[in-house]
Design a protein around this motif. Structure first.
Motif, PDB file in Angstrom:
ATOM      1  N   THR A   9      12.346  -1.145 -18.584  1.00  0.00           N
ATOM      2  CA  THR A   9      10.901  -0.468 -18.734  1.00  0.00           C
ATOM      3  C   THR A   9       9.850  -1.365 -17.897  1.00  0.00           C
ATOM      4  N   LEU A  10      10.479  -2.658 -17.206  1.00  0.00           N
ATOM      5  CA  LEU A  10       9.754  -3.152 -16.116  1.00  0.00           C
ATOM      6  C   LEU A  10       9.448  -2.516 -14.885  1.00  0.00           C
ATOM      7  N   SER A  11      10.642  -1.941 -14.808  1.00  0.00           N
ATOM      8  CA  SER A  11      10.654  -0.952 -13.355  1.00  0.00           C
ATOM      9  C   SER A  11       9.847   0.348 -13.590  1.00  0.00           C
ATOM     10  N   GLN A  12       9.773   0.841 -14.638  1.00  0.00           N
ATOM     11  CA  GLN A  12       9.175   2.097 -15.150  1.00  0.00           C
ATOM     12  C   GLN A  12       7.590   1.571 -15.174  1.00  0.00           C
ATOM     13  N   ALA A  13       7.178   0.547 -15.703  1.00  0.00           N
ATOM     14  CA  ALA A  13       5.841   0.027 -15.697  1.00  0.00           C
ATOM     15  C   ALA A  13       5.434  -0.268 -14.519  1.00  0.00           C
ATOM     16  N   ARG A  14       6.162  -0.657 -13.573  1.00  0.00           N
ATOM     17  CA  ARG A  14       5.976  -1.168 -12.221  1.00  0.00           C
ATOM     18  C   ARG A  14       5.480   0.211 -11.305  1.00  0.00           C
ATOM     19  N   ALA A  15       6.368   1.297 -11.573  1.00  0.00           N
ATOM     20  CA  ALA A  15       6.142   2.474 -10.865  1.00  0.00           C
ATOM     21  C   ALA A  15       4.896   3.118 -11.213  1.00  0.00           C
ATOM     22  N   TYR A  16       4.631   3.244 -12.510  1.00  0.00           N
ATOM     23  CA  TYR A  16       3.525   3.905 -13.215  1.00  0.00           C
ATOM     24  C   TYR A  16       2.015   3.157 -12.482  1.00  0.00           C
ATOM     25  N   TYR A  17       2.362   1.813 -12.386  1.00  0.00           N
ATOM     26  CA  TYR A  17       1.216   0.938 -12.135  1.00  0.00           C
ATOM     27  C   TYR A  17       0.903   1.349 -10.595  1.00  0.00           C
ATOM     28  N   LYS A  18       2.002   1.286  -9.813  1.00  0.00           N
ATOM     29  CA  LYS A  18       1.750   1.957  -8.415  1.00  0.00           C
ATOM     30  C   LYS A  18       1.334   3.046  -8.552  1.00  0.00           C
ATOM     31  N   LEU A  19       1.794   4.208  -8.954  1.00  0.00           N
ATOM     32  CA  LEU A  19       1.275   5.465  -9.106  1.00  0.00           C
ATOM     33  C   LEU A  19      -0.261   5.423  -9.395  1.00  0.00           C
ATOM     34  N   GLY A  20      -0.884   4.700 -10.386  1.00  0.00           N
ATOM     35  CA  GLY A  20      -2.224   4.565 -10.719  1.00  0.00           C
ATOM     36  C   GLY A  20      -2.882   3.947  -9.627  1.00  0.00           C
ATOM     37  N   ILE A  21      -2.446   2.995  -8.889  1.00  0.00           N
ATOM     38  CA  ILE A  21      -3.220   2.447  -7.569  1.00  0.00           C
ATOM     39  C   ILE A  21      -3.278   3.699  -6.731  1.00  0.00           C
ATOM     40  N   TYR A  22      -1.970   4.185  -6.248  1.00  0.00           N
ATOM     41  CA  TYR A  22      -2.221   5.199  -5.412  1.00  0.00           C
ATOM     42  C   TYR A  22      -3.310   6.332  -5.807  1.00  0.00           C
ATOM     43  N   PHE A  23      -3.212   6.653  -6.794  1.00  0.00           N
ATOM     44  CA  PHE A  23      -4.362   7.704  -7.280  1.00  0.00           C
ATOM     45  C   PHE A  23      -5.844   7.195  -7.125  1.00  0.00           C
ATOM     46  N   PRO A  36       0.805  -1.440  -0.034  1.00  0.00           N
ATOM     47  CA  PRO A  36       0.049   0.145   0.037  1.00  0.00           C
ATOM     48  C   PRO A  36       1.016   0.976  -0.018  1.00  0.00           C
ATOM     49  N   ILE A  37       0.441   2.461  -0.667  1.00  0.00           N
ATOM     50  CA  ILE A  37       1.054   3.655  -0.856  1.00  0.00           C
ATOM     51  C   ILE A  37       0.373   4.536  -0.038  1.00  0.00           C
ATOM     52  N   SER A  38       0.854   5.094   0.727  1.00  0.00           N
ATOM     53  CA  SER A  38      -0.033   5.980   1.840  1.00  0.00           C
ATOM     54  C   SER A  38       0.580   7.290   1.978  1.00  0.00           C
ATOM     55  N   SER A  39       1.518   7.938   1.237  1.00  0.00           N
ATOM     56  CA  SER A  39       2.153   9.190   1.502  1.00  0.00           C
ATOM     57  C   SER A  39       2.734   9.691   0.635  1.00  0.00           C
ATOM     58  N   GLN A  40       2.810  11.089   0.591  1.00  0.00           N
ATOM     59  CA  GLN A  40       3.474  11.914  -0.647  1.00  0.00           C
ATOM     60  C   GLN A  40       4.989  11.344  -0.849  1.00  0.00           C
ATOM     61  N   THR A  41       5.555  11.114   0.392  1.00  0.00           N
ATOM     62  CA  THR A  41       6.984  10.416   0.256  1.00  0.00           C
ATOM     63  C   THR A  41       7.106   9.162  -0.585  1.00  0.00           C
ATOM     64  N   ASP A  42       5.930   8.342  -0.522  1.00  0.00           N
ATOM     65  CA  ASP A  42       5.775   7.137  -1.228  1.00  0.00           C
ATOM     66  C   ASP A  42       5.806   7.589  -2.854  1.00  0.00           C
ATOM     67  N   LYS A 100      -6.822   4.890  -5.135  1.00  0.00           N
ATOM     68  CA  LYS A 100      -7.062   4.872  -3.526  1.00  0.00           C
ATOM     69  C   LYS A 100      -7.378   6.108  -3.144  1.00  0.00           C
ATOM     70  N   HIS A 101      -6.725   7.272  -3.785  1.00  0.00           N
ATOM     71  CA  HIS A 101      -7.164   8.483  -3.347  1.00  0.00           C
ATOM     72  C   HIS A 101      -8.240   9.331  -3.998  1.00  0.00           C
ATOM     73  N   ASP A 102      -8.902   8.486  -4.758  1.00  0.00           N
ATOM     74  CA  ASP A 102     -10.149   9.048  -5.544  1.00  0.00           C
ATOM     75  C   ASP A 102      -9.711  10.104  -6.379  1.00  0.00           C
ATOM     76  N   ASP A 103      -8.759   9.910  -7.124  1.00  0.00           N
ATOM     77  CA  ASP A 103      -8.410  10.617  -8.360  1.00  0.00           C
ATOM     78  C   ASP A 103      -8.197   9.787  -9.406  1.00  0.00           C
ATOM     79  N   GLN A 104      -9.345   9.640 -10.233  1.00  0.00           N
ATOM     80  CA  GLN A 104      -9.567   8.537 -11.247  1.00  0.00           C
ATOM     81  C   GLN A 104      -8.959   9.073 -12.358  1.00  0.00           C
ATOM     82  N   THR A 105      -9.084  10.596 -12.626  1.00  0.00           N
ATOM     83  CA  THR A 105      -8.450  10.780 -13.917  1.00  0.00           C
ATOM     84  C   THR A 105      -7.113  10.762 -13.918  1.00  0.00           C
ATOM     85  N   ARG A 106      -6.082  10.940 -12.812  1.00  0.00           N
ATOM     86  CA  ARG A 106      -4.621  10.527 -12.662  1.00  0.00           C
ATOM     87  C   ARG A 106      -4.493   9.074 -12.474  1.00  0.00           C
TER      88      ARG A 106
END
Length: 135
Positions: A32-46, A9-15, A48-54
């Motif tokens: 590319t896999l590390s980048q995809a993984r990071a963008y995926y986690k960013l997608g999940i973060y947003f 789970p990603i819970s803070s701006q630091t994350d 979970k924080h109700d920012d569907q567009t981002r």
């Protein structure tokens, strides 16, 4: 080894800062896999924080990157998550296509467990549209 599913789970701006660093480091290293993984986690973060567009924007970027990988399963996993977002937004026509894409990738890669999960999601989406014969 496919580790894109193992997400803490990603819970803070630091994350998110750490994830942006992961995006930059992946780009520098042409990982590319590390980048995809990071963008995926960013997608999940947003998500979970109700920012569907981002969330959708980052998930689409993750799919683009994952599609460039030899192993297409990460693209299917991310596409499945994106379809879930779209379903929550009532974008049912797009959802069906995304689930079908993810399912096709997983079947062709021999991943029957994840394919079954996506197939259940696809059936649920057909049911949501009243397409019970398809479900």
């Amino acid at each position: 080894m496919l580790l894109i599913c193992a997400i803490n789970p990603i819970s803070s701006q630091t994350d998110t800062t750490a994830l942006w660093q992961m995006v930059e480091e992946g780009a520098e290293a042409k990982d590319t896999l590390s980048q995809a993984r990071a963008y995926y986690k960013l997608g999940i973060y947003f998500d979970k924080h109700d920012d569907q567009t981002r969330s959708n924007d980052y998930l689409k970027r993750a799919v683009e990157l994952a599609n460039a990988l030899e192993d297409k399963r990460p693209a299917a996993i991310i596409t499945n998550y994106l379809a879930g977002n779209y379903s929550e937004q009532g974008r049912h026509a797009e959802v069906i296509d995304l689930y079908k894409q993810a399912y096709s990738i997983l079947v062709s890669s021999g991943d029957s467990v994840l394919a079954a999960d996506v197939l259940m999601n696809l059936g649920g989406s057909h049911a949501d549209l009243g397409q019970f014969d398809e479900a």
